[in-house]
Design an enzyme around this catalytic site. Sequence first.
Site, PDB file in Angstrom:
ATOM      1  N   HIS A   1      72.530  60.042  10.035  1.00 13.77           N
ATOM      2  CA  HIS A   1      73.081  61.030  10.993  1.00 13.77           C
ATOM      3  C   HIS A   1      74.613  61.096  10.960  1.00 13.77           C
ATOM      4  O   HIS A   1      75.204  62.031  11.497  1.00 13.77           O
ATOM      5  CB  HIS A   1      72.656  60.701  12.426  1.00 13.77           C
ATOM      6  CG  HIS A   1      71.187  60.872  12.672  1.00 13.77           C
ATOM      7  ND1 HIS A   1      70.529  62.056  12.414  1.00 13.77           N
ATOM      8  CD2 HIS A   1      70.239  60.007  13.145  1.00 13.77           C
ATOM      9  CE1 HIS A   1      69.237  61.911  12.724  1.00 13.77           C
ATOM     10  NE2 HIS A   1      69.041  60.677  13.145  1.00 13.77           N
TER      11      HIS A   1
ATOM     12  N   ASP B   1      62.676  59.822   6.937  1.00 16.53           N
ATOM     13  CA  ASP B   1      62.825  59.446   8.341  1.00 16.53           C
ATOM     14  C   ASP B   1      62.253  60.562   9.230  1.00 16.53           C
ATOM     15  O   ASP B   1      62.239  61.734   8.857  1.00 16.53           O
ATOM     16  CB  ASP B   1      64.322  59.247   8.631  1.00 16.53           C
ATOM     17  CG  ASP B   1      64.600  58.641   9.988  1.00 16.53           C
ATOM     18  OD1 ASP B   1      64.801  57.416  10.048  1.00 16.53           O
ATOM     19  OD2 ASP B   1      64.625  59.391  10.989  1.00 16.53           O
TER      20      ASP B   1
ATOM     21  N   HIS C   1      63.598  61.830  11.727  1.00 16.45           N
ATOM     22  CA  HIS C   1      64.678  62.747  12.128  1.00 16.45           C
ATOM     23  C   HIS C   1      65.332  63.389  10.904  1.00 16.45           C
ATOM     24  O   HIS C   1      65.377  62.784   9.831  1.00 16.45           O
ATOM     25  CB  HIS C   1      65.746  61.982  12.924  1.00 16.45           C
ATOM     26  CG  HIS C   1      65.206  61.270  14.126  1.00 16.45           C
ATOM     27  ND1 HIS C   1      64.823  59.956  14.088  1.00 16.45           N
ATOM     28  CD2 HIS C   1      64.967  61.718  15.375  1.00 16.45           C
ATOM     29  CE1 HIS C   1      64.377  59.601  15.295  1.00 16.45           C
ATOM     30  NE2 HIS C   1      64.458  60.650  16.091  1.00 16.45           N
TER      31      HIS C   1
ATOM     32  N   ASP D   1      60.194  55.590  11.237  1.00 14.10           N
ATOM     33  CA  ASP D   1      59.838  56.203  12.528  1.00 14.10           C
ATOM     34  C   ASP D   1      58.920  57.408  12.339  1.00 14.10           C
ATOM     35  O   ASP D   1      58.407  57.964  13.302  1.00 14.10           O
ATOM     36  CB  ASP D   1      61.081  56.572  13.361  1.00 14.10           C
ATOM     37  CG  ASP D   1      62.201  57.166  12.543  1.00 14.10           C
ATOM     38  OD1 ASP D   1      62.028  57.389  11.325  1.00 14.10           O
ATOM     39  OD2 ASP D   1      63.278  57.424  13.129  1.00 14.10           O
TER      40      ASP D   1
HETATM   41 ZN   LIG Z   1      64.969  58.433  12.680  1.00  9.68          ZN
END
Ligand SMILES: [Zn+2]
Length: 348
Positions: free
Chosen positions: A127, A164, A166, A251
């Site tokens: 991120h 991931d 995200h 995740d």
């Molecule tokens: Zn994540």
Amino acid sequence: MGNKVAVIFDEIFLKHDPGSFHPERPERVKVILERLNKEDLRPLIQIFPPEKAEKEEILWNHTESLYNFIKTSAEKGTFQIDADTGGNEYSFEAACYAVGAQKTGLKLIFEEGFDYVFALVRPPGHHAERDRAMGFCLFNNIALAAYYARNYYGIKRILIVDFDLHHGNGTQKSFYHTDEVLFFSTHQYPYYPGTGNYDEIGTGYGRGYTINVPLKHGCGDDDFIFFYQNLLKPIAFQYKPQLILVSAGFDCMLDDPLGDLEVSCKGIAIITEILREIAYNFCNGKILFSLEGGYNLKNLSEGTATLIKTLIEEKKRFLHYEVSPSSYALELFRKIKDLLAFKGFWEI
Ligand SMILES: [Zn+2]
């Protein structure tokens, strides 16, 4: 050396602490390490300490003001950057070693003959943007791995795969303008951080070199695997990467407290086989994985164990595994194909 996975780890990754009750906690790497030391996996790995990244290396992907901000924040002790992202007096050091682990990993790949590296690092990185730390991430480890590969080993075509839960907004931004990195991401959408829709495909020379697969909550193995089989694989076979880098976020797996893509260990094994096949065909089998998310400790450690076992296994168990994608996945695939194939970027 295809019979062992090099794991990069240092105690500093246990010391970075973003605050009590934070899901990105030191136990995450501890449970993975414990799992890797069990008898079925111990013979398959070799652990190496990371080097520390130099300031000028981190500045390949980040502004000096972000670098100084993280450094001075950690010097003061406990700090908070936004609602999700913080650290303590060890965080700057841990972040520099998490980046340095990528450098060590590439050395093991290009100079010591390892095929597979797993950087067991915290904080995660995907991120983190050029001038902004966010989403538990301080510096972008995988983006800097791509810079190390380019600047120290002259690699010109790098495939980054981000599985991931995200979207890897930071990584996408770093390489949105270039065809030297092909960025492929599967993620829950709409969800944090808000980016990653299918129509984000890059710009300028990078147009067609960012591929986003926004998956629906509860998607499960079949939809997830479908896009690796039918989108990543054909595109990668045309791109012919010289190196594969992976943002390995567990995740995406079942029962994660932060999301619900609900991928099983079998799903992780199948995409690992696909990555291994791409690597075998184009980059002498070389893949560097760097740990991102994963907050259900059992699935985090079992997911990592599955990935490592699959890399080493001789047998290809799932090469022709058949999936039944949902109508949502088929419609999304059609839309991505319209954008990428009909405009002549890739044959899909
Ligand atoms: Zn994540």
